[in-house]
Motif scaffolding. Structure first.
Motif, PDB file in Angstrom:
ATOM      1  N   ASN A 278       0.797  -1.222   0.000  1.00  0.00           N
ATOM      2  CA  ASN A 278       0.000   0.000   0.000  1.00  0.00           C
ATOM      3  C   ASN A 278       0.834   1.278   0.000  1.00  0.00           C
ATOM      4  OD1 ASN A 278      -2.068  -1.773  -0.066  1.00  0.00           O
ATOM      5  ND2 ASN A 278      -2.872  -1.289   1.935  1.00  0.00           N
ATOM      6  N   LYS A 279       2.035   1.184  -0.548  1.00  0.00           N
ATOM      7  CA  LYS A 279       2.854   2.374  -0.807  1.00  0.00           C
ATOM      8  C   LYS A 279       3.079   2.450  -2.304  1.00  0.00           C
ATOM      9  CE  LYS A 279       4.228   4.275   3.145  1.00  0.00           C
ATOM     10  NZ  LYS A 279       4.296   5.693   3.448  1.00  0.00           N
TER      11      LYS A 279
ATOM     12  N   TYR B 182      -5.731   3.489  -8.453  1.00  0.00           N
ATOM     13  CA  TYR B 182      -5.836   3.964  -7.064  1.00  0.00           C
ATOM     14  C   TYR B 182      -5.484   5.431  -6.881  1.00  0.00           C
ATOM     15  CZ  TYR B 182      -5.094  -1.075  -7.003  1.00  0.00           C
ATOM     16  OH  TYR B 182      -5.135  -2.408  -7.297  1.00  0.00           O
ATOM     17  N   VAL B 183      -5.366   6.186  -7.967  1.00  0.00           N
ATOM     18  CA  VAL B 183      -4.876   7.564  -7.886  1.00  0.00           C
ATOM     19  C   VAL B 183      -5.765   8.447  -7.006  1.00  0.00           C
ATOM     20  CG1 VAL B 183      -6.010   8.414  -9.990  1.00  0.00           C
ATOM     21  CG2 VAL B 183      -3.838   9.426  -9.234  1.00  0.00           C
TER      22      VAL B 183
ATOM     23  N   VAL C 208      -4.875   3.338  -1.345  1.00  0.00           N
ATOM     24  CA  VAL C 208      -5.922   2.416  -0.916  1.00  0.00           C
ATOM     25  C   VAL C 208      -6.446   1.693  -2.139  1.00  0.00           C
ATOM     26  CG1 VAL C 208      -8.179   2.221   0.183  1.00  0.00           C
ATOM     27  CG2 VAL C 208      -6.548   3.939   1.000  1.00  0.00           C
ATOM     28  N   GLU C 209      -6.430   0.362  -2.081  1.00  0.00           N
ATOM     29  CA  GLU C 209      -7.021  -0.423  -3.153  1.00  0.00           C
ATOM     30  C   GLU C 209      -8.529  -0.353  -3.032  1.00  0.00           C
ATOM     31  OE1 GLU C 209      -5.450  -4.300  -4.031  1.00  0.00           O
ATOM     32  OE2 GLU C 209      -3.598  -3.797  -2.956  1.00  0.00           O
ATOM     33  N   GLU C 210      -9.165  -0.025  -4.131  1.00  0.00           N
ATOM     34  CA  GLU C 210     -10.633   0.146  -4.073  1.00  0.00           C
ATOM     35  C   GLU C 210     -11.353  -1.008  -4.694  1.00  0.00           C
ATOM     36  OE1 GLU C 210     -10.674   3.832  -6.103  1.00  0.00           O
ATOM     37  OE2 GLU C 210      -9.686   4.833  -4.465  1.00  0.00           O
TER      38      GLU C 210
END
Length: 120
Positions: A5-6, A72-73, A118-120
């Motif tokens: 998540n980076k 994820y932008v 954050v993965e959506e």
């Protein structure tokens, strides 16, 4: 440098999308180790290119337009510092990767920073 998540961000100025592709192209040395001009420039030993997005955006000048369509932008665009986007024409994003080396800039490429996403 692998951190979930980076995302690490570089901006660049190339003469063409082909020049950018060549800079990112992975090759193998005599020992079978993979490298690219990008990896050598920033002293990166390994990149999982399944978690890499690279774009030659040309003459866009607005941050929203430059980053439109990247994964994820929406979760990290507000953290990207303002740049003079017309000074650049390319973006390199490495997901699940936190760049922390001392090399911050090469001849054509500049490291901007690492951000949580954050993965959506």
């Amino acid at each position: 440098m692998e951190v979930l998540n980076k995302v690490s961000l570089w901006v660049a100025k190339f003469n063409s999308s082909e020049e950018l592709s060549k800079f990112m192209e992975e090759r193998f040395d005599r020992n079978g180790d993979v490298y690219s001009d990008f990896m050598k420039s920033f002293k990166i030993g390994f990149i999982d290119n399944h978690f890499q997005e690279v774009d030659f955006y040309g003459d866009l000048t607005v941050k929203q337009d430059v980053f439109d369509g990247f994964s994820y932008v929406e979760s990290f665009i507000e953290n990207i510092p303002n740049e003079n986007w017309s000074d650049y024409n390319s973006v390199i994003l490495l997901y699940n990767f936190e760049y922390n080396q001392k090399v911050k800039q090469s001849k054509k490429v500049k490291f901007v920073g690492s951000f949580e996403y954050v993965e959506e």
